[in-house]
Design a protein around this motif. Structure first.
Motif, PDB file in Angstrom:
ATOM      1  N   PRO A 275       0.757  -1.074  -0.144  1.00 29.52           N
ATOM      2  CA  PRO A 275       0.030  -0.094   0.050  1.00 29.52           C
ATOM      3  C   PRO A 275       0.764   1.346   0.197  1.00 29.52           C
ATOM      4  O   PRO A 275       1.532   1.455   0.873  1.00 29.52           O
ATOM      5  CB  PRO A 275      -0.660  -0.079   1.476  1.00 29.52           C
TER       6      PRO A 275
ATOM      7  N   GLN B  66      -1.777   5.566  10.241  1.00 27.84           N
ATOM      8  CA  GLN B  66      -2.745   4.573   9.315  1.00 27.84           C
ATOM      9  C   GLN B  66      -1.946   3.937   8.582  1.00 27.84           C
ATOM     10  O   GLN B  66      -1.821   2.529   8.258  1.00 27.84           O
ATOM     11  CB  GLN B  66      -3.926   5.236   8.907  1.00 27.84           C
ATOM     12  N   TRP B  67      -0.956   4.668   7.843  1.00 30.46           N
ATOM     13  CA  TRP B  67      -0.011   4.021   6.777  1.00 30.46           C
ATOM     14  C   TRP B  67       1.001   3.031   7.443  1.00 30.46           C
ATOM     15  O   TRP B  67       1.265   1.981   6.774  1.00 30.46           O
ATOM     16  CB  TRP B  67       0.837   5.268   5.981  1.00 30.46           C
TER      17      TRP B  67
ATOM     18  N   LYS C 194      -0.826  -0.129   8.243  1.00 25.78           N
ATOM     19  CA  LYS C 194      -0.879  -0.807   6.737  1.00 25.78           C
ATOM     20  C   LYS C 194       0.389  -1.483   6.267  1.00 25.78           C
ATOM     21  O   LYS C 194       0.533  -2.630   5.904  1.00 25.78           O
ATOM     22  CB  LYS C 194      -1.593  -0.061   5.533  1.00 25.78           C
TER      23      LYS C 194
ATOM     24  N   GLU D 144       0.847  -4.515   8.636  1.00 23.08           N
ATOM     25  CA  GLU D 144       0.043  -5.676   8.013  1.00 23.08           C
ATOM     26  C   GLU D 144       0.322  -6.162   6.961  1.00 23.08           C
ATOM     27  O   GLU D 144       0.222  -7.370   6.760  1.00 23.08           O
ATOM     28  CB  GLU D 144      -1.418  -4.854   8.096  1.00 23.08           C
ATOM     29  N   HIS D 145       1.012  -5.469   5.812  1.00 29.82           N
ATOM     30  CA  HIS D 145       1.483  -6.254   4.785  1.00 29.82           C
ATOM     31  C   HIS D 145       2.741  -6.878   5.104  1.00 29.82           C
ATOM     32  O   HIS D 145       2.643  -7.821   4.614  1.00 29.82           O
ATOM     33  CB  HIS D 145       1.920  -5.021   3.830  1.00 29.82           C
TER      34      HIS D 145
END
Length: 210
Positions: free
Chosen positions: A173, A188-189, A192, A195-196
């Motif tokens: 992302p 938030q980035w 992500k 999570e990636h």
């Protein structure tokens, strides 16, 4: 006789005082006013630049970054119209022979497509023109934003996930962090990216076990 002696003594004293004054270096305030004024202006300019950089925190950086992008987007439309108008003016002045074709196509279709291409080209160049306008209009603040942006991309490179973990079901992302517009967006980035990385690590680990 006394007067002559007094005059001679006074002349000798005045000569000694003059020699002493001439042997001393000139004081700092006797320097040229031009050099003094130039040095003062350079110091003031440096201080104002440092103040701008110090006063630009992350919230201010993201705010000014959004404003710069707005300038870039607004400049795209007039540049597209300018390119379209220039293309139309050029190709409309060319003679058209209906009996001749260009690569099997009617010349009118070719000229129309070339005119549209000029408009698209102006639309693509527009954001760069808008950024130049923004830099001219903001001066020191624009340079401060560039310095802060370089620091921001260092954080992005240091905290983004490994692209080797990417797949069709697990795309990376926002690789360059272009969609980050605030501190909350940056957090938030980061989530992500973690999570990636977690998904990619789990998938590689399961593949190795097989």
């Amino acid at each position: 006789m006394i007067i002559g002696t007094f005059t001679t003594s006074a002349s000798q004293s005045l000569a000694r005082v003059s020699k002493t004054l001439l042997s001393r270096p000139l004081p700092a305030y006797r320097l040229s006013s031009f050099h003094t004024t130039t040095a003062f202006r350079k110091t003031a300019s440096s201080n104002s630049s440092n103040e701008v950089k110090l006063n630009l925190d992350w919230d201010g950086f993201f705010k000014m970054r959004r404003q710069r992008r707005l300038w870039e987007r607004l400049a795209a439309l007039p540049c597209a119209m300018l390119g379209l108008g220039a293309g139309a003016a050029v190709f409309a002045s060319l003679p058209i022979n209906p009996q001749q074709t260009f690569m099997g196509l009617d010349p009118l279709i070719v000229f129309s497509g070339a005119t549209m291409f000029c408009g698209v080209l102006g639309f693509v160049i527009g954001p760069s023109v808008g950024r130049v306008w923004y830099r001219i209009g903001n001066g020191e603040m624009a340079r401060a934003i560039d310095a802060k942006e370089a620091e921001f991309f260092k954080h992005v490179r240091a905290n983004r996930s490994d692209p080797n973990f990417s797949s069709a079901s697990n795309p990376l992302p926002d690789f360059y962090g272009e969609k980050i517009n605030s501190l909350s967006g940056y957090r938030q980035w980061l989530r992500k990216q973690r999570e990636h990385e977690r998904k990619g690590t789990f998938k590689l680990g399961s593949t190795k076990r097989k």
